[in-house]
Write a protein that holds these residues in place. Structure first.
Motif, PDB file in Angstrom:
ATOM      1  N   LYS A 115      71.562  37.784  15.282  1.00  0.00           N
ATOM      2  CA  LYS A 115      71.623  38.212  13.886  1.00  0.00           C
ATOM      3  C   LYS A 115      72.602  37.373  13.087  1.00  0.00           C
ATOM      4  O   LYS A 115      73.619  36.901  13.609  1.00  0.00           O
ATOM      5  CB  LYS A 115      72.035  39.688  13.798  1.00  0.00           C
ATOM      6  CG  LYS A 115      70.979  40.669  14.279  1.00  0.00           C
ATOM      7  CD  LYS A 115      71.419  42.109  14.040  1.00  0.00           C
ATOM      8  CE  LYS A 115      70.345  43.102  14.445  1.00  0.00           C
ATOM      9  NZ  LYS A 115      70.751  44.510  14.150  1.00  0.00           N
ATOM     10  N   GLY A 155      74.738  38.397  10.146  1.00  0.00           N
ATOM     11  CA  GLY A 155      75.078  39.647   9.465  1.00  0.00           C
ATOM     12  C   GLY A 155      74.216  40.758  10.031  1.00  0.00           C
ATOM     13  O   GLY A 155      74.201  40.993  11.239  1.00  0.00           O
ATOM     14  N   SER A 156      73.434  41.420   9.182  1.00  0.00           N
ATOM     15  CA  SER A 156      72.537  42.486   9.642  1.00  0.00           C
ATOM     16  C   SER A 156      71.090  42.021   9.718  1.00  0.00           C
ATOM     17  O   SER A 156      70.188  42.815  10.005  1.00  0.00           O
ATOM     18  CB  SER A 156      72.642  43.690   8.694  1.00  0.00           C
ATOM     19  OG  SER A 156      72.289  43.309   7.373  1.00  0.00           O
ATOM     20  N   THR A 157      70.867  40.740   9.473  1.00  0.00           N
ATOM     21  CA  THR A 157      69.507  40.199   9.450  1.00  0.00           C
ATOM     22  C   THR A 157      69.148  39.547  10.780  1.00  0.00           C
ATOM     23  O   THR A 157      69.869  38.666  11.267  1.00  0.00           O
ATOM     24  CB  THR A 157      69.362  39.159   8.327  1.00  0.00           C
ATOM     25  OG1 THR A 157      69.731  39.753   7.081  1.00  0.00           O
ATOM     26  CG2 THR A 157      67.943  38.636   8.259  1.00  0.00           C
ATOM     27  N   ASN A 158      68.043  39.997  11.361  1.00  0.00           N
ATOM     28  CA  ASN A 158      67.576  39.408  12.609  1.00  0.00           C
ATOM     29  C   ASN A 158      67.106  37.980  12.382  1.00  0.00           C
ATOM     30  O   ASN A 158      66.448  37.687  11.376  1.00  0.00           O
ATOM     31  CB  ASN A 158      66.420  40.219  13.193  1.00  0.00           C
ATOM     32  CG  ASN A 158      66.908  41.424  13.965  1.00  0.00           C
ATOM     33  OD1 ASN A 158      67.864  41.345  14.726  1.00  0.00           O
ATOM     34  ND2 ASN A 158      66.253  42.560  13.776  1.00  0.00           N
ATOM     35  N   THR A 167      75.651  36.549  15.559  1.00  0.00           N
ATOM     36  CA  THR A 167      76.023  37.494  16.618  1.00  0.00           C
ATOM     37  C   THR A 167      74.840  37.713  17.560  1.00  0.00           C
ATOM     38  O   THR A 167      73.740  38.076  17.119  1.00  0.00           O
ATOM     39  CB  THR A 167      76.451  38.852  16.030  1.00  0.00           C
ATOM     40  OG1 THR A 167      77.572  38.659  15.169  1.00  0.00           O
ATOM     41  CG2 THR A 167      76.818  39.832  17.133  1.00  0.00           C
ATOM     42  N   THR A 207      73.239  39.734  20.900  1.00  0.00           N
ATOM     43  CA  THR A 207      73.353  41.059  21.521  1.00  0.00           C
ATOM     44  C   THR A 207      72.356  41.200  22.667  1.00  0.00           C
ATOM     45  O   THR A 207      71.183  40.831  22.522  1.00  0.00           O
ATOM     46  CB  THR A 207      73.092  42.177  20.502  1.00  0.00           C
ATOM     47  OG1 THR A 207      74.035  42.082  19.427  1.00  0.00           O
ATOM     48  CG2 THR A 207      73.224  43.558  21.154  1.00  0.00           C
ATOM     49  N   THR A 246      77.814  42.122  23.194  1.00  0.00           N
ATOM     50  CA  THR A 246      77.724  41.320  21.971  1.00  0.00           C
ATOM     51  C   THR A 246      78.749  40.197  21.981  1.00  0.00           C
ATOM     52  O   THR A 246      79.814  40.313  22.605  1.00  0.00           O
ATOM     53  CB  THR A 246      77.946  42.183  20.712  1.00  0.00           C
ATOM     54  OG1 THR A 246      79.275  42.734  20.749  1.00  0.00           O
ATOM     55  CG2 THR A 246      76.929  43.318  20.637  1.00  0.00           C
TER      56      THR A 246
END
Length: 562
Positions: A316, A318-321, A348, A350, A368
């Protein structure tokens, strides 16, 4: 109630008296066993031969690393038969709790030296005993130490565990094992009533039979143990026999402590070990990561490949895959982004608990980690330059077969390095040839040998560009001059006369030295260059420097028959 039974039945009271007398006698016997056990306790077949001691030790009590030792032991060392009475009496036996000495009394008897603590030792505490031998005519004084740990009990019979099999914390134990416990005393029928021995797998007792022989108890499971499981043996001290139901019995042999040890059986049992992430690439908090990087994770064991996918392995920003594909092989999984990552950006990775091993065990929790990509590369606006040429500018006597070479300051666009951007001229006439490029260098190979004693000019034009498209700032030119035509050396008129006058006296047609004849061109042509141009022979034959130069020039020109 008991008093009423005794008044109604005098026989009971009489038997009671007999039982008390018997009990007193038994107590005396147990005390004697205690004294004897404390002075003679050993771990059989474990003779101590410490090179620091003058005399070898036969046995010690408690044994080294003994556990659950009673808190009122008599520490004892028995020497081997070679020890003299004077050696024993001159030895010193001390006991310490850490660095603190324990007070007590030392006595000797035959080959044995005893230490009796002044008070009970602390329960569940580590102690170190040390025996120091005296000086002898052949040795300085030496010492030997061993350790043990007390339990919680104080028993007059001083019964304790000396050793067990399988060993404590043993692994790969056969499933048909019969665990044994060795005590510090012979296990008579009365002594066997003082202990309870059992084997457990978790909270389940293992069914089996218990037998005693000498000092050793053997537990024989009815069935083979299960593979790859932890089993725990228990020895409970002080268990009373069923006949000891008198309220006024002595309290010395009541349950006071438990000795336990565990071992693991061999074999392949069910896999209950959770997989873990061993390593990741890029590593956590790595920086300046290439924008075309592939993200890789290595697990601690083989995983179920169907559980390693874009749901359990994500990347990702941020919060975007990040869109991409996941592949799995061996113990490693890789995530390949569908397009290059953004520059100077934190990503990031995971691994979720959806990732499972072949046995279905999931990782304990999401794993992570993060990394930062490299900044955007600066635009290259620096024009390339020519840093060197061969032949060098204004060079002379250059060989006619030379290949002019140019080295640039950086890698160039190969399509721009050709016979248009790299030329060689004689005056205003282009020299025919080919151009090659490799690394940061370009070379020009003339189609034929260059003319002798002639000036040539090389040129790199502004058509030569680097990988970013930057051209050199201006045409680069340089010149060189080829060597004059070499004079022709005649064998018949120049070389042969030298050989005839200086060499033939030894290398003529008749019996030539070393079998080397140099009477004519035919015989000379059979010799190697080093045989003809032999510098070690020149001084002996009186060959002058000028004559040597003539021979060398003839050889360099191809050893012509002219």
């Amino acid at each position: 109630m008991r008093a009423m039974r005794e008044r109604k039945n005098p026989k009971i009271r009489k038997n009671k008296v007999y039982f008390r007398i018997f009990g007193t006698a038994l107590s005396i016997v147990l005390i004697a066993v205690f004294i004897n056990g404390c002075t003679n306790e050993v771990l059989k077949d474990e003779t101590v031969a410490d090179p620091n001691l003058n005399v070898s030790i036969a046995e010690t009590f408690p044994a080294n690393q003994a556990d659950t030792v009673v808190i009122n032991p008599v520490i004892a060392v028995t020497f081997k038969s070679a020890a003299s009475t004077s050696d024993v009496s001159a030895s010193t036996l001390i006991l310490k709790e850490g660095t603190i000495p324990v007070t007590g009394t030392v006595t000797t008897s035959g080959k044995t030296i005893n230490f009796t603590p002044s008070t009970d030792l602390k329960p569940e505490t580590d102690y170190t005993a040390t025996i120091k031998s005296p000086k002898s005519s052949n040795h300085d004084s030496g010492e030997h130490s061993w350790s043990f740990r007390t339990g919680k009990h104080r028993q007059n019979n001083s019964l304790s565990v000396v050793s067990v099999t399988p060993l404590k914390s043993a692994i790969e134990v056969a499933t048909n094992v019969k665990p044994t416990v060795t005590f510090n005393q012979e296990m008579t029928s009365s002594m066997t009533k003082l202990v309870t021995i059992s084997l457990w797998q978790g909270t389940t007792a293992v069914i089996g039979t218990l037998t005693f022989s000498g000092k050793t108890a053997t537990f024989s499971p009815t069935n083979a143990l299960s593979a790859k499981l932890v089993y725990t043996g228990k020895v409970v001290f002080g268990t009373k026999s069923s006949s000891d139901d008198d309220d006024e019995d002595d309290d010395n042999n009541k349950s006071a402590s438990t000795y336990t040890w565990s071992f693991t059986t061999v074999g392949s049992g069910p896999d209950v070990t959770l997989p873990t992430v061993l390593s990741v690439v890029p590593t956590n908090n790595a920086s300046a990561i290439a924008l075309n990087s592939k993200i890789t994770v290595t697990f601690s064991e083989a995983m179920n490949s169907t559980t390693i996918n874009t749901t359990s392995f994500t990347l990702k920003q941020g919060s975007t895959n990040v869109a991409g594909t996941v592949a799995y092989s061996g113990t490693s999984a890789s995530f390949t982004p569908s397009s290059a990552l953004a520059a100077n950006t934190i990503y990031t990775g995971t691994i979720t608990t959806g990732a499972k091993d072949a046995a279905g065990n999931a990782i304990a929790s999401n794993y992570t980690w993060s990394f930062t990509t490299a900044p955007t590369a600066p635009v290259d606006v620096t024009p390339p330059t020519v840093i060197s040429v061969l032949p060098t500018n204004n060079a002379t006597n250059v060989g006619a077969n030379t290949h002019p070479t140019v080295t640039f300051s950086e890698a160039m666009n190969t399509t721009t390095i050709n016979t248009t951007s790299f030329t060689l001229k004689q005056g205003s006439t282009n020299v025919a040839g080919t151009v090659a490029y490799s690394g940061t260098s370009a070379s020009f190979t003339p189609s034929s040998a260059l003319a002798a004693n002639t000036v040539y000019t090389g040129t790199i034009t502004t058509g030569a560009k680097d990988a970013a498209g930057n051209a050199i700032a201006s045409n680069y030119t340089w010149s060189f001059t080829t060597a004059p035509t070499a004079p022709v050396i005649s064998f018949a008129t120049e070389v042969l006369p030298i050989l005839q006058s200086k060499c033939m006296p030894c290398h003529g047609a008749t019996s030539p030295t070393a079998g080397i004849s140099i009477t004519n061109y035919t015989t000379v042509s059979k010799l190697s260059n080093s045989q003809i141009d032999n510098s070690s022979m020149y001084p002996k034959m009186g060959v002058t420097a000028a004559e040597q130069a003539t021979i060398k020039a003839w050889i360099a020109a191809g050893r012509l028959n002219n």
